[in-house]
Each structure stands twice: as C-alpha cells, then as structure tokens.
Design a protein around this motif. Sequence first.
Motif, PDB file in Angstrom:
ATOM      1  N   ASP A  40       0.826  -1.209   0.000  1.00  0.00           N
ATOM      2  CA  ASP A  40       0.000   0.000   0.000  1.00  0.00           C
ATOM      3  C   ASP A  40       0.862   1.261   0.000  1.00  0.00           C
ATOM      4  O   ASP A  40       0.636   2.189  -0.777  1.00  0.00           O
ATOM      5  N   ALA A  41       1.848   1.298   0.899  1.00  0.00           N
ATOM      6  CA  ALA A  41       2.714   2.467   1.021  1.00  0.00           C
ATOM      7  C   ALA A  41       3.471   2.745  -0.268  1.00  0.00           C
ATOM      8  O   ALA A  41       3.564   3.892  -0.716  1.00  0.00           O
ATOM      9  N   PHE A  42       3.987   1.686  -0.897  1.00  0.00           N
ATOM     10  CA  PHE A  42       4.755   1.902  -2.122  1.00  0.00           C
ATOM     11  C   PHE A  42       3.855   2.223  -3.315  1.00  0.00           C
ATOM     12  O   PHE A  42       4.287   2.891  -4.251  1.00  0.00           O
ATOM     13  N   LEU A  43       2.615   1.784  -3.274  1.00  0.00           N
ATOM     14  CA  LEU A  43       1.668   2.199  -4.310  1.00  0.00           C
ATOM     15  C   LEU A  43       1.392   3.698  -4.207  1.00  0.00           C
ATOM     16  O   LEU A  43       1.275   4.393  -5.220  1.00  0.00           O
ATOM     17  N   ILE A  44       1.306   4.188  -3.001  1.00  0.00           N
ATOM     18  CA  ILE A  44       1.115   5.629  -2.797  1.00  0.00           C
ATOM     19  C   ILE A  44       2.356   6.392  -3.249  1.00  0.00           C
ATOM     20  O   ILE A  44       2.261   7.410  -3.943  1.00  0.00           O
ATOM     21  N   ILE A  45       3.532   5.891  -2.882  1.00  0.00           N
ATOM     22  CA  ILE A  45       4.786   6.549  -3.253  1.00  0.00           C
ATOM     23  C   ILE A  45       4.938   6.621  -4.761  1.00  0.00           C
ATOM     24  O   ILE A  45       5.259   7.668  -5.315  1.00  0.00           O
ATOM     25  N   VAL A  46       4.697   5.498  -5.455  1.00  0.00           N
ATOM     26  CA  VAL A  46       4.907   5.471  -6.902  1.00  0.00           C
ATOM     27  C   VAL A  46       3.924   6.411  -7.615  1.00  0.00           C
ATOM     28  O   VAL A  46       4.224   6.928  -8.692  1.00  0.00           O
ATOM     29  N   GLY A  47       2.785   6.665  -7.016  1.00  0.00           N
ATOM     30  CA  GLY A  47       1.810   7.574  -7.605  1.00  0.00           C
ATOM     31  C   GLY A  47       2.035   9.031  -7.250  1.00  0.00           C
ATOM     32  O   GLY A  47       1.325   9.913  -7.733  1.00  0.00           O
ATOM     33  N   SER A  48       3.018   9.285  -6.414  1.00  0.00           N
ATOM     34  CA  SER A  48       3.307  10.651  -5.995  1.00  0.00           C
ATOM     35  C   SER A  48       4.060  11.401  -7.089  1.00  0.00           C
ATOM     36  O   SER A  48       4.938  10.832  -7.738  1.00  0.00           O
ATOM     37  N   PRO A  49       3.731  12.666  -7.265  1.00  0.00           N
ATOM     38  CA  PRO A  49       4.479  13.457  -8.252  1.00  0.00           C
ATOM     39  C   PRO A  49       5.882  13.769  -7.719  1.00  0.00           C
ATOM     40  O   PRO A  49       6.108  13.779  -6.512  1.00  0.00           O
ATOM     41  N   ASP A  50       6.784  13.968  -8.606  1.00  0.00           N
ATOM     42  CA  ASP A  50       8.132  14.430  -8.263  1.00  0.00           C
ATOM     43  C   ASP A  50       8.961  13.477  -7.416  1.00  0.00           C
ATOM     44  O   ASP A  50       9.781  13.911  -6.618  1.00  0.00           O
ATOM     45  N   ILE A  51       8.761  12.165  -7.564  1.00  0.00           N
ATOM     46  CA  ILE A  51       9.680  11.258  -6.879  1.00  0.00           C
ATOM     47  C   ILE A  51      10.847  10.980  -7.821  1.00  0.00           C
ATOM     48  O   ILE A  51      10.701  11.005  -9.044  1.00  0.00           O
ATOM     49  N   ILE A  52      11.993  10.726  -7.231  1.00  0.00           N
ATOM     50  CA  ILE A  52      13.189  10.515  -8.042  1.00  0.00           C
ATOM     51  C   ILE A  52      13.115   9.166  -8.755  1.00  0.00           C
ATOM     52  O   ILE A  52      12.460   8.238  -8.287  1.00  0.00           O
ATOM     53  N   THR A  53      13.777   9.086  -9.885  1.00  0.00           N
ATOM     54  CA  THR A  53      13.720   7.890 -10.729  1.00  0.00           C
ATOM     55  C   THR A  53      14.147   6.617 -10.003  1.00  0.00           C
ATOM     56  O   THR A  53      13.455   5.604 -10.105  1.00  0.00           O
ATOM     57  N   PRO A  54      15.257   6.601  -9.264  1.00  0.00           N
ATOM     58  CA  PRO A  54      15.625   5.351  -8.589  1.00  0.00           C
ATOM     59  C   PRO A  54      14.552   4.860  -7.616  1.00  0.00           C
ATOM     60  O   PRO A  54      14.291   3.659  -7.533  1.00  0.00           O
ATOM     61  N   LEU A  55      13.909   5.776  -6.918  1.00  0.00           N
ATOM     62  CA  LEU A  55      12.845   5.384  -5.994  1.00  0.00           C
ATOM     63  C   LEU A  55      11.661   4.823  -6.768  1.00  0.00           C
ATOM     64  O   LEU A  55      11.097   3.798  -6.398  1.00  0.00           O
ATOM     65  N   ARG A  56      11.309   5.447  -7.870  1.00  0.00           N
ATOM     66  CA  ARG A  56      10.190   4.964  -8.680  1.00  0.00           C
ATOM     67  C   ARG A  56      10.499   3.567  -9.239  1.00  0.00           C
ATOM     68  O   ARG A  56       9.650   2.679  -9.213  1.00  0.00           O
ATOM     69  N   ILE A  57      11.708   3.363  -9.711  1.00  0.00           N
ATOM     70  CA  ILE A  57      12.093   2.061 -10.278  1.00  0.00           C
ATOM     71  C   ILE A  57      11.988   0.957  -9.227  1.00  0.00           C
ATOM     72  O   ILE A  57      11.388  -0.092  -9.468  1.00  0.00           O
ATOM     73  N   HIS A  58      12.555   1.193  -8.047  1.00  0.00           N
ATOM     74  CA  HIS A  58      12.540   0.150  -7.014  1.00  0.00           C
ATOM     75  C   HIS A  58      11.140  -0.042  -6.433  1.00  0.00           C
ATOM     76  O   HIS A  58      10.770  -1.173  -6.090  1.00  0.00           O
ATOM     77  N   ALA A  59      10.359   1.025  -6.363  1.00  0.00           N
ATOM     78  CA  ALA A  59       8.965   0.885  -5.913  1.00  0.00           C
ATOM     79  C   ALA A  59       8.185   0.031  -6.902  1.00  0.00           C
ATOM     80  O   ALA A  59       7.407  -0.843  -6.507  1.00  0.00           O
ATOM     81  N   LEU A  60       8.399   0.248  -8.190  1.00  0.00           N
ATOM     82  CA  LEU A  60       7.707  -0.553  -9.208  1.00  0.00           C
ATOM     83  C   LEU A  60       8.158  -2.011  -9.167  1.00  0.00           C
ATOM     84  O   LEU A  60       7.343  -2.918  -9.335  1.00  0.00           O
ATOM     85  N   ARG A  61       9.438  -2.241  -8.931  1.00  0.00           N
ATOM     86  CA  ARG A  61       9.934  -3.620  -8.783  1.00  0.00           C
ATOM     87  C   ARG A  61       9.254  -4.300  -7.601  1.00  0.00           C
ATOM     88  O   ARG A  61       8.803  -5.443  -7.696  1.00  0.00           O
ATOM     89  N   LEU A  62       9.197  -3.586  -6.467  1.00  0.00           N
ATOM     90  CA  LEU A  62       8.562  -4.134  -5.268  1.00  0.00           C
ATOM     91  C   LEU A  62       7.096  -4.453  -5.538  1.00  0.00           C
ATOM     92  O   LEU A  62       6.619  -5.525  -5.184  1.00  0.00           O
ATOM     93  N   ILE A  63       6.407  -3.547  -6.193  1.00  0.00           N
ATOM     94  CA  ILE A  63       4.979  -3.752  -6.494  1.00  0.00           C
ATOM     95  C   ILE A  63       4.797  -4.967  -7.408  1.00  0.00           C
ATOM     96  O   ILE A  63       3.969  -5.831  -7.141  1.00  0.00           O
ATOM     97  N   GLY A  64       5.574  -5.027  -8.471  1.00  0.00           N
ATOM     98  CA  GLY A  64       5.463  -6.143  -9.407  1.00  0.00           C
ATOM     99  C   GLY A  64       5.764  -7.483  -8.761  1.00  0.00           C
ATOM    100  O   GLY A  64       5.014  -8.448  -8.925  1.00  0.00           O
ATOM    101  N   ASN A  65       6.850  -7.533  -8.002  1.00  0.00           N
ATOM    102  CA  ASN A  65       7.215  -8.787  -7.331  1.00  0.00           C
ATOM    103  C   ASN A  65       6.187  -9.179  -6.275  1.00  0.00           C
ATOM    104  O   ASN A  65       5.877 -10.361  -6.110  1.00  0.00           O
ATOM    105  N   SER A  66       5.667  -8.206  -5.557  1.00  0.00           N
ATOM    106  CA  SER A  66       4.694  -8.495  -4.500  1.00  0.00           C
ATOM    107  C   SER A  66       3.409  -9.075  -5.051  1.00  0.00           C
ATOM    108  O   SER A  66       2.725  -9.843  -4.368  1.00  0.00           O
ATOM    109  N   CYS A  67       3.070  -8.688  -6.261  1.00  0.00           N
ATOM    110  CA  CYS A  67       1.809  -9.146  -6.856  1.00  0.00           C
ATOM    111  C   CYS A  67       1.966 -10.447  -7.634  1.00  0.00           C
ATOM    112  O   CYS A  67       0.968 -11.093  -7.954  1.00  0.00           O
ATOM    113  N   ALA A  68       3.187 -10.837  -7.924  1.00  0.00           N
ATOM    114  CA  ALA A  68       3.422 -12.052  -8.708  1.00  0.00           C
ATOM    115  C   ALA A  68       2.929 -13.279  -7.952  1.00  0.00           C
ATOM    116  O   ALA A  68       3.287 -13.488  -6.792  1.00  0.00           O
ATOM    117  N   ASP A  69       2.081 -14.045  -8.593  1.00  0.00           N
ATOM    118  CA  ASP A  69       1.615 -15.322  -8.046  1.00  0.00           C
ATOM    119  C   ASP A  69       0.856 -15.226  -6.731  1.00  0.00           C
ATOM    120  O   ASP A  69       0.703 -16.220  -6.049  1.00  0.00           O
TER     121      ASP A  69
END
Length: 143
Positions: free
Chosen positions: A98-127
Amino acid sequence: MAEIGVERDVQVKKEMDAVKALFVDDQSALVRNEEKAAEEVDQADVQMRTEKLKGITLSLDRLWWAGQDQLAKAAEMLADGSRDARWRIPYGTSGLLDAFLIIVGSPDIITPLRIHALRLIGNSCADTGMSKHFPMSPNYTDV
C-alpha cells in the motif's frame, strides 16, 4: 551544525540497518521453487514476516524525511527481498505494498525510488491472488 549532520547520518544508518535485518536469516533458506512456495503457505511464517515488515514502518517514514535517495536505497533492498515468494503475501498484508503504491503515484519522486517501488509492487503481486487487486484499486491508478 556539524553535530546535526552526524546525528542525521547515524539515524539514517540505523534505519537502513533495520531494513537490511529483515532478510539476514532468509539468505541461507531462499526458496528457489516459487510454484512450490505458492502452494505451501505457512500461516505462522506469513504472520511472522508480516510483523517484521510492520516493525520497519517507522524506519521507512524516517528515511522518506531523510531524503528520497535514502528511501530509494531501502526500496531497492525491499524490492530484492520481494523476489522471494515467502515475502509476497506479507508485503500485501503488512501495508508495505500500500505504502509503495502511494509513493509510486506521488508526483516528483526521483527515478531510482520509482524504479525500485515498481519492482517491489510487481514482485509483490506475482503469483499472489491476495495482492493482485491492490494496484488496480481506484485509490492508486488513474485509469
């Protein structure tokens, strides 16, 4: 003024160590067969992992306020940890997803944070059927 910088650095290191500590014991017992892991869910293990993740919430909050670059480092460790199927359900039930979904949707987050947040989200939802519905919730996506 230098004392404040040193105190901040010590606090940031403490928060990062809390995140690193999550995965210390898991390295020797990493589940390689994810299909087997998905079939055999140990509820006691899920609860233990969920509690560990809930325990770092304050650390992640402090890292956010210390700077997005610090949170990006923690997000990288958490995204790496989310590759282990045993952590996927706890990421969803602990509120971390939940927290990282909010973070990734926030404006003006830095690219490395967005990349790792998206990785976390994708991996968390897998299977994990329990977590797959989170990203499509109207609270996070503007479809």
